[in-house]
Design a protein around this motif. Structure first.
Motif, mmCIF file in Angstrom:
data_model
loop_
_atom_site.group_PDB
_atom_site.id
_atom_site.type_symbol
_atom_site.label_atom_id
_atom_site.label_comp_id
_atom_site.label_asym_id
_atom_site.label_seq_id
_atom_site.Cartn_x
_atom_site.Cartn_y
_atom_site.Cartn_z
ATOM 1 N N UNK A 1 51.868 49.769 -38.729
ATOM 2 C CA UNK A 1 51.383 49.252 -40.014
ATOM 3 C C UNK A 1 50.120 50.009 -40.419
ATOM 4 N N UNK A 9 47.683 42.480 -46.648
ATOM 5 C CA UNK A 9 48.204 41.231 -46.112
ATOM 6 C C UNK A 9 47.071 40.255 -45.785
ATOM 7 N N UNK A 11 44.263 40.105 -47.547
ATOM 8 C CA UNK A 11 43.873 39.591 -48.859
ATOM 9 C C UNK A 11 44.849 38.505 -49.296
ATOM 10 N N UNK A 12 46.148 38.780 -49.116
ATOM 11 C CA UNK A 12 47.157 37.795 -49.487
ATOM 12 C C UNK A 12 46.999 36.521 -48.688
ATOM 13 N N UNK A 13 46.650 36.658 -47.420
ATOM 14 C CA UNK A 13 46.542 35.481 -46.574
ATOM 15 C C UNK A 13 45.374 34.597 -46.971
ATOM 16 N N UNK A 14 44.408 35.155 -47.721
ATOM 17 C CA UNK A 14 43.266 34.337 -48.137
ATOM 18 C C UNK A 14 43.434 33.791 -49.548
ATOM 19 N N UNK A 15 43.981 34.618 -50.443
ATOM 20 C CA UNK A 15 43.985 34.230 -51.848
ATOM 21 C C UNK A 15 45.158 33.321 -52.215
ATOM 22 N N UNK A 16 46.346 33.642 -51.692
ATOM 23 C CA UNK A 16 47.520 32.813 -52.028
ATOM 24 C C UNK A 16 47.336 31.345 -51.639
ATOM 25 N N UNK A 17 46.942 31.061 -50.386
ATOM 26 C CA UNK A 17 46.771 29.644 -50.020
ATOM 27 C C UNK A 17 45.687 28.964 -50.847
ATOM 28 N N UNK A 18 44.598 29.701 -51.146
ATOM 29 C CA UNK A 18 43.514 29.118 -51.945
ATOM 30 C C UNK A 18 44.020 28.778 -53.340
ATOM 31 N N UNK A 20 47.115 28.200 -54.256
ATOM 32 C CA UNK A 20 48.052 27.086 -54.188
ATOM 33 C C UNK A 20 47.305 25.760 -54.047
ATOM 34 N N UNK A 21 46.254 25.750 -53.211
ATOM 35 C CA UNK A 21 45.481 24.518 -53.003
ATOM 36 C C UNK A 21 44.766 24.095 -54.281
ATOM 37 N N UNK A 22 44.244 25.080 -55.036
ATOM 38 C CA UNK A 22 43.569 24.755 -56.303
ATOM 39 C C UNK A 22 44.558 24.120 -57.281
ATOM 40 N N UNK B 16 48.714 33.686 -43.466
ATOM 41 C CA UNK B 16 48.723 32.893 -44.698
ATOM 42 C C UNK B 16 48.968 31.427 -44.380
ATOM 43 N N UNK B 19 45.917 29.872 -42.764
ATOM 44 C CA UNK B 19 44.875 29.637 -43.763
ATOM 45 C C UNK B 19 45.222 28.428 -44.612
ATOM 46 N N UNK B 20 46.504 28.332 -45.011
ATOM 47 C CA UNK B 20 46.886 27.212 -45.864
ATOM 48 C C UNK B 20 46.762 25.881 -45.124
ATOM 49 N N UNK B 23 43.114 24.902 -44.958
ATOM 50 C CA UNK B 23 42.618 24.355 -46.228
ATOM 51 C C UNK B 23 43.118 22.923 -46.417
ATOM 52 N N UNK B 103 39.394 25.150 -51.138
ATOM 53 C CA UNK B 103 40.008 26.439 -51.478
ATOM 54 C C UNK B 103 38.915 27.435 -51.877
ATOM 55 N N UNK B 110 35.179 34.158 -47.140
ATOM 56 C CA UNK B 110 35.720 35.508 -47.126
ATOM 57 C C UNK B 110 34.735 36.524 -47.693
#
Lengths: 56, 248
Positions: A1, A9, A11-18, A20-22, B16, B19-20, B23, B103, B110
């Motif tokens: 990789x 990946x 970045x995705x692991x931090x932003x996507x869940x955040x 979704x939670x928002x 991911x 992390x989810x 949260x 979130x 980060x």
């Protein structure tokens, strides 16, 4: 990789869940505070007044 | 190792998912704990004022009638159904707030900012200003029976004001330069300079003393609630990190 895909990946692991939670949180706030369906309004009535949501 | 790019729909990566769940778990614990304490504070300090106002809303008591009215009427006591629902909905509302806050905490962490219970107190104050104080400055927490503008118009103004205040709080906390502070100030002032929807005329039958006490109590309990929520959110966010690190 490669380093690039690794960074992507992470970045995705931090932003996507955040994100979704928002969305989930705002959905819950809207449901509890704003939706005017009478069953919801009556059940949440006192909370809406006490928590400063526009009611009635 | 199979290249990830070959998958049409890439499966959610373990990072991911971790992390989810971090949260979600932190927000649920913080929201439930702060929500429960807030519900009890509201029942103790806000609900009696609301019930008092409802005596005027229903016409059972009349302000400025023929006779002076006692300021200490007998109020209904604890109502299991009504107050039970209030507890459930307060916990639900604060869980919603917690999801948004945690979130954003994950993003701040980060960016290199420490998030813990102590920092959470500041997060809580910022949340209070965003969701309660900023909209309440022009749409004051209202007792039942007050005159108010159309509910739809007030909800739009409320939502826009909360969004503007939220961005302003983030800019003040993390902007770090003069331009972001100025934008934040403009975002905080603009909704009130434009003005909230107001009623055509005043028709509220509730004494002003009750209305003022209600607004003060709602803000006071709201501030306590948010400080608790922020501290709990910061605390559980830290705790869940230790769990996540231990598993990794």
């Amino acid at each position: 990789m490669t380093t690039k895909t690794l960074n992507a990946s992470v970045a995705g692991s931090a932003i996507l869940p955040a994100l979704f939670a928002v969305v989930l949180g705002l959905g819950i706030i809207t449901l509890a505070g704003h939706v005017q369906a009478s069953a919801l309004h009556d059940a949440a009535h006192d909370v809406r007044h006490a928590t400063g949501f526009p009611c009635h | 190792m199979t290249p990830l790019t070959t998958c049409a729909t890439r499966p959610v990566s373990p990072a991911t998912r971790t992390m989810f769940s971090r949260i979600l778990t932190s927000a649920l614990f913080a929201g439930a704990a702060a929500g429960l304490i807030t519900a009890l504070l509201q029942l103790l300090f806000v609900q009696p004022v609301l019930l008092h106002a409802e005596l005027y809303e229903s016409g059972e008591l009349v302000h400025f009638g023929a006779e002076a009215v006692s300021a200490h009427p007998e109020l209904p006591g604890f109502d299991a159904m009504r107050d039970g629902l209030s507890i459930v909905f307060t916990m639900l509302t604060y869980t919603g707030y917690a999801l948004v806050m945690v979130a954003l905490m994950s993003l701040a962490e980060r960016m290199g900012h420490e998030v813990n219970a102590r920092a959470g107190i500041l997060w809580g104050i910022a949340g209070f200003i965003t969701f309660h104080f900023a909209p309440g400055l022009s749409l004051a927490p209202e007792v039942p029976g007050v005159a108010a503008a159309d509910i739809g118009a007030r909800q739009i103004w409320w939502t826009a004001t909360v969004a503007a205040a939220g961005v302003a709080m983030w800019l003040i906390a993390f902007g770090g330069n003069m331009v972001s502070y100025l934008i934040a100030a403009a975002l905080l002032i603009a909704p009130h300079a434009i003005g909230a929807p107001e009623p055509e005329s005043f028709t509220g039958p509730v004494p002003t003393e009750i209305g003022a006490l209600f607004a003060a109590r709602a803000f006071g309990v709201g501030l306590a609630a948010w400080v608790l929520l922020g501290a709990f959110a910061g605390y559980f966010w830290q705790t869940e990190r230790k769990h996540a690190d231990a598993k990794a």
